[in-house]
Design a protein around this motif. Structure first.
Motif, short mmCIF file in Angstrom:
data_model
loop_
_atom_site.label_atom_id
_atom_site.label_comp_id
_atom_site.label_asym_id
_atom_site.label_seq_id
_atom_site.Cartn_x
_atom_site.Cartn_y
_atom_site.Cartn_z
N GLN A 27 0.83 -1.06 0.09
CA GLN A 27 -0.10 0.03 -0.01
C GLN A 27 0.81 1.21 0.19
N GLY A 28 0.33 2.32 -0.43
CA GLY A 28 0.93 3.69 -0.46
C GLY A 28 -0.13 4.79 -0.17
N PRO A 29 0.28 6.17 -0.22
CA PRO A 29 -0.23 7.28 0.08
C PRO A 29 -1.80 7.29 -0.52
N ASP A 30 -1.81 6.87 -1.75
CA ASP A 30 -3.10 7.08 -2.52
C ASP A 30 -4.05 5.76 -2.54
N THR A 31 -3.53 4.91 -1.74
CA THR A 31 -4.39 3.56 -1.66
C THR A 31 -5.77 3.85 -0.87
N GLU A 85 -14.91 -14.22 4.40
CA GLU A 85 -15.62 -13.94 3.11
C GLU A 85 -14.74 -14.14 1.76
N VAL A 86 -15.24 -14.47 0.75
CA VAL A 86 -14.79 -14.25 -0.45
C VAL A 86 -14.97 -12.86 -0.93
N LEU A 87 -13.97 -12.26 -1.58
CA LEU A 87 -13.98 -10.73 -2.02
C LEU A 87 -13.20 -10.61 -3.38
N VAL A 88 -13.86 -9.82 -4.17
CA VAL A 88 -13.11 -9.24 -5.36
C VAL A 88 -13.26 -7.92 -5.23
N VAL A 89 -12.00 -7.18 -5.37
CA VAL A 89 -11.84 -5.65 -5.01
C VAL A 89 -10.86 -5.05 -5.99
N GLU A 90 -10.88 -4.04 -6.38
CA GLU A 90 -9.77 -3.23 -7.09
C GLU A 90 -9.28 -2.19 -6.08
N VAL A 91 -7.92 -2.60 -6.18
CA VAL A 91 -6.97 -1.54 -5.16
C VAL A 91 -5.89 -0.99 -5.62
N LEU A 92 -5.64 0.28 -5.32
CA LEU A 92 -4.39 0.77 -5.76
C LEU A 92 -3.22 0.35 -4.86
N ASN A 93 -2.10 -0.38 -5.63
CA ASN A 93 -1.02 -0.85 -4.93
C ASN A 93 0.34 -0.14 -5.45
N TYR A 94 1.54 -0.50 -4.78
CA TYR A 94 2.75 0.14 -5.15
C TYR A 94 3.85 -0.87 -5.19
N ARG A 95 4.60 -0.89 -6.39
CA ARG A 95 5.68 -1.58 -6.59
C ARG A 95 6.80 -1.40 -5.45
N LYS A 96 7.80 -2.38 -5.75
CA LYS A 96 9.02 -2.18 -4.90
C LYS A 96 9.58 -0.63 -5.35
N ASP A 97 9.69 -0.42 -6.60
CA ASP A 97 10.25 0.84 -7.12
C ASP A 97 9.36 1.95 -6.80
#
Length: 351
Positions: A85-89, A105-117
């Motif tokens: 996660q990051g500032p804009d998550t 529960e089972v969940l499908v969700v779209e989330v903003l993540n961050y790579r190592k770079d």
């Protein structure tokens, strides 16, 4: 995956024969071998977390997960997924994840993540619990991730296009309104109300055609059916049966929209004064099609007053139409039949 205190985790805590460790440390025998091979070969990023350990750490992550996030195996094993996660998550997405883990529960969700770079990516996360088949005990949480950044970019572009179209529609509507006001004021000052009314009618027709095209289209040509409906609806007099419209979907350019809107306005105005629309039982049938890059639109009036003579001279409206159509390599044929006017518009679709 995300910044929640409960998240699904990935790779495992052993050294690495595959890119992500030895799953057989947690899955033994033939099952462990099959799991390891399947997870190593799939292109879907996958991880497992252990909710029975403090902070629900990642115990397995496959190669696709490491490639997606940019982390090495040793950097993810034993950590909670919140490190992605990051500032804009978005906190709302994280709350959904926390709830799903808490309530198994089972969940499908779209989330903003961050790579190592530090680069962002939109992650379509699918998570759910895994239970012991014999005891029903919760063993792991399964998480699969899919990079859907391109999908989000496409959605954003479409949203921006729609916002721009609405703004252009609003501004164009205002522009036509200002033009109409100027014409009306000039007409009153010069004592030419009848002329200004005609001019304003044509301006409104053009405004209706373009406003509808801009407000309904996110990008690309506008469908002719939308233009026809927008221009002719004021002449329907509350009856849906006045106009019978049939035709295929045809995309029109901006310049073509103007000419089609003006032609329909002139035909409808004439029909209201002298033709089918001046009678209670009158109807107008419109058929259109595309042939070799040209729009063919047929206008047929029925149920109006009987036509016993053909007009000797074209009116001002006809003259305007003929001049504009000629410049666009189009033409309007008028056939004054006994039971009503039949007109055929022929012009390039993308003039």
């Amino acid at each position: 995956m995300e910044k929640t205190t409960e998240n699904i985790s990935q790779s495992q805590s052993a050294h690495d024969d595959t890119e992500s460790g030895h799953p057989e440390d947690n899955f033994t025998g033939a099952t462990g071998v099959l799991f390891e091979r399947a997870m190593a070969q799939t292109r879907m990023a996958v991880c497992l977390t252990d909710p029975n350990q403090p902070d629900n750490p990642i115990i397995f992550a496959n190669r696709a997960f490491l490639m997606l996030t940019g982390y090495d195996h040793d950097e993810v094993i034993g950590k909670n997924c919140r490190f992605l996660q990051g500032p804009d998550t978005d906190e709302d997405s994280l709350n959904l994840i926390r709830k799903a883990i808490r309530e198994e529960e089972v969940l499908v969700v779209e989330v903003l993540n961050y790579r190592k770079d530090g680069t962002k990516f939109w992650n379509a996360l699918h998570l759910g619990p895994i239970y012991d088949g014999d005891t029903g005990e919760l063993l792991y949480f399964f998480g699969s991730q899919w990079n859907v950044s391109d999908v989000h970019a496409a959605r954003a572009d479409e949203h921006q296009a729609k916002l721009l179209a609405r703004e252009l529609s609003h501004r164009m509507k205002n522009m036509f309104s200002v033009i109409g006001s100027i014409v009306s004021l000039t007409g009153r000052q010069e004592g030419a109300k009848q002329v200004t009314d005609k001019i304003n009618g044509r301006i409104r027709a053009l405004g209706n055609a373009h406003e509808n095209a801009l407000s309904s289209a996110s990008a690309g040509p506008a469908d002719i059916s939308e233009i026809v409906t927008a221009v002719l609806s004021p002449y329907a007099a509350g009856s849906e049966d006045v106009f019978i419209m049939r035709g295929e979907k045809i995309g029109l350019s901006t310049s073509t929209i103007s000419l089609v809107g003006l032609v329909l306005h002139e035909l409808a105005t004439n029909a209201t004064k002298y033709g089918a629309l001046s009678a209670d039982e009158g109807k107008v049938t419109l058929d259109w099609r595309e042939e070799d890059g040209h729009l063919i639109l047929d206008w047929k009036e029925t149920g109006g007053p009987k036509i016993d003579h053909v007009p000797e001279e074209a009116g001002v409206g006809s003259g305007i139409m003929s001049t504009l159509l000629k410049s666009a390599r189009g033409e309007l044929g008028l056939d004054w039949q006994e039971d009503g006017l039949k007109a055929t518009l022929h012009m390039p679709v993308m003039s």
